[in-house]
Scaffold this motif. Sequence first.
Motif, PDB file in Angstrom:
ATOM      1  N   ILE A 189      57.184   6.913 -79.172  1.00 46.56           N
ATOM      2  CA  ILE A 189      56.658   7.287 -78.110  1.00 46.56           C
ATOM      3  C   ILE A 189      55.713   8.690 -78.052  1.00 46.56           C
ATOM      4  N   TYR A 190      56.072   9.625 -78.954  1.00 49.46           N
ATOM      5  CA  TYR A 190      55.503  10.808 -78.784  1.00 49.46           C
ATOM      6  C   TYR A 190      54.679  11.037 -80.028  1.00 49.46           C
ATOM      7  N   GLY A 191      55.125  10.312 -81.189  1.00 51.09           N
ATOM      8  CA  GLY A 191      54.397  10.775 -82.372  1.00 51.09           C
ATOM      9  C   GLY A 191      53.197   9.878 -82.799  1.00 51.09           C
ATOM     10  N   LYS A 192      53.107   9.067 -81.895  1.00 50.89           N
ATOM     11  CA  LYS A 192      51.824   8.107 -81.853  1.00 50.89           C
ATOM     12  C   LYS A 192      51.634   7.444 -83.431  1.00 50.89           C
ATOM     13  N   GLN A 193      52.685   7.287 -84.172  1.00 47.80           N
ATOM     14  CA  GLN A 193      52.544   6.813 -85.640  1.00 47.80           C
ATOM     15  C   GLN A 193      52.694   5.313 -85.667  1.00 47.80           C
ATOM     16  N   ASN A 194      53.592   4.887 -84.650  1.00 47.52           N
ATOM     17  CA  ASN A 194      53.890   3.343 -84.919  1.00 47.52           C
ATOM     18  C   ASN A 194      52.752   2.475 -83.896  1.00 47.52           C
ATOM     19  N   LEU A 195      52.270   1.389 -84.317  1.00 48.46           N
ATOM     20  CA  LEU A 195      51.598   0.760 -83.567  1.00 48.46           C
ATOM     21  C   LEU A 195      52.304  -0.082 -82.505  1.00 48.46           C
ATOM     22  N   SER A 196      52.009  -0.282 -81.460  1.00 47.14           N
ATOM     23  CA  SER A 196      52.893  -1.318 -80.676  1.00 47.14           C
ATOM     24  C   SER A 196      52.080  -2.712 -80.428  1.00 47.14           C
ATOM     25  N   THR A 197      52.715  -3.589 -80.983  1.00 42.59           N
ATOM     26  CA  THR A 197      52.323  -4.843 -81.120  1.00 42.59           C
ATOM     27  C   THR A 197      52.940  -5.819 -80.125  1.00 42.59           C
ATOM     28  N   GLU A 198      52.043  -6.841 -79.687  1.00 43.47           N
ATOM     29  CA  GLU A 198      52.694  -8.036 -79.167  1.00 43.47           C
ATOM     30  C   GLU A 198      52.791  -9.102 -80.118  1.00 43.47           C
ATOM     31  N   PHE A 210      78.712   9.412 -86.477  1.00 44.64           N
ATOM     32  CA  PHE A 210      78.322   8.881 -85.324  1.00 44.64           C
ATOM     33  C   PHE A 210      77.398   9.827 -84.842  1.00 44.64           C
ATOM     34  N   ALA A 211      77.304  11.291 -84.659  1.00 46.34           N
ATOM     35  CA  ALA A 211      76.446  12.305 -84.267  1.00 46.34           C
ATOM     36  C   ALA A 211      75.072  11.978 -85.101  1.00 46.34           C
ATOM     37  N   TRP A 212      74.983  11.908 -86.302  1.00 45.91           N
ATOM     38  CA  TRP A 212      73.810  11.777 -87.228  1.00 45.91           C
ATOM     39  C   TRP A 212      73.206  10.380 -86.820  1.00 45.91           C
ATOM     40  N   CYS A 213      74.105   9.106 -86.561  1.00 45.79           N
ATOM     41  CA  CYS A 213      73.269   8.066 -86.148  1.00 45.79           C
ATOM     42  C   CYS A 213      72.475   8.292 -84.968  1.00 45.79           C
ATOM     43  N   MET A 214      73.087   8.834 -84.210  1.00 46.20           N
ATOM     44  CA  MET A 214      72.618   9.223 -82.749  1.00 46.20           C
ATOM     45  C   MET A 214      71.180   9.811 -82.643  1.00 46.20           C
ATOM     46  N   VAL A 215      71.436  11.007 -83.562  1.00 41.71           N
ATOM     47  CA  VAL A 215      70.018  11.732 -83.894  1.00 41.71           C
ATOM     48  C   VAL A 215      69.096  11.102 -84.396  1.00 41.71           C
ATOM     49  N   MET A 216      69.355  10.069 -85.610  1.00 41.84           N
ATOM     50  CA  MET A 216      68.390   9.047 -86.181  1.00 41.84           C
ATOM     51  C   MET A 216      67.867   8.514 -84.988  1.00 41.84           C
ATOM     52  N   PHE A 217      68.635   7.666 -84.370  1.00 46.15           N
ATOM     53  CA  PHE A 217      68.237   6.677 -83.313  1.00 46.15           C
ATOM     54  C   PHE A 217      67.485   7.345 -82.334  1.00 46.15           C
ATOM     55  N   MET A 221      65.371  10.103 -82.812  1.00 51.27           N
ATOM     56  CA  MET A 221      64.176  10.460 -83.537  1.00 51.27           C
ATOM     57  C   MET A 221      63.299   9.279 -83.603  1.00 51.27           C
ATOM     58  N   MET A 222      63.830   8.131 -83.834  1.00 48.98           N
ATOM     59  CA  MET A 222      63.044   6.970 -84.093  1.00 48.98           C
ATOM     60  C   MET A 222      62.176   6.513 -82.789  1.00 48.98           C
ATOM     61  N   VAL A 223      62.783   6.519 -81.565  1.00 49.37           N
ATOM     62  CA  VAL A 223      62.267   6.346 -80.304  1.00 49.37           C
ATOM     63  C   VAL A 223      61.467   7.490 -80.061  1.00 49.37           C
ATOM     64  N   GLY A 224      61.873   8.651 -80.513  1.00 42.87           N
ATOM     65  CA  GLY A 224      60.691   9.732 -80.008  1.00 42.87           C
ATOM     66  C   GLY A 224      59.517   9.626 -80.845  1.00 42.87           C
TER      67      GLY A 224
END
Length: 179
Positions: A44-53, A29-36, A38-41
């Motif tokens: 937002i901060y890594g600017k690696q994923n494009l935000s699309t509509e 559970f702790a590892w799942c929360m860390v990974m979750f 990290m994806m959000v981070g």
Amino acid sequence: MSAILPPAERLWWKHPLDRVEGLWIAIAFAWCMVMFFMMVGWHIYGKQNLSTETYKTTPEMFSAKTQAMVDKYTVRTETDEKIPVVHPPEGSDVYLIGRLWSWWPILELEKDKTYKLHMTSMDYNHGFSLQPTNINIQVVPGYEHVMKITPNQSGQFSIVCNEFCGINHHTMVGRLYVK
């Protein structure tokens, strides 16, 4: 207890949890929360994923919008198939169609200017991969994917389909110029 025979007590969820099982559940559970987070981070901060509509569309509607852009901004044609090269002004809506086995039209954009790129597929799932910048987007029929792009490098880029789409998948390559 034997693994071959069913447990004598059928209500397994009423059995007490072993300490080691609880520890492994807590670690997972702790590892799942860390990974979750990290994806959000990274988004937002890594600017690696494009935000699309994404919007629902039909091939006819999207083709009409793309053809209007091509009619208005074509500067020349290229290749034996006479694919139009469009050079829209900054801030324009730019349309790109993926279909068996081509990307249409060829786009010519300007460095450090922002555009709204609209993409769809007319037939099957296609993968939009801009090389060598490693931008990857799944292009799905019936949906218009819209993203703001600001090219920051000049040159000629290849648009490659990275989702297998049929026997001539290997020929589905387009171009994008940045001046």
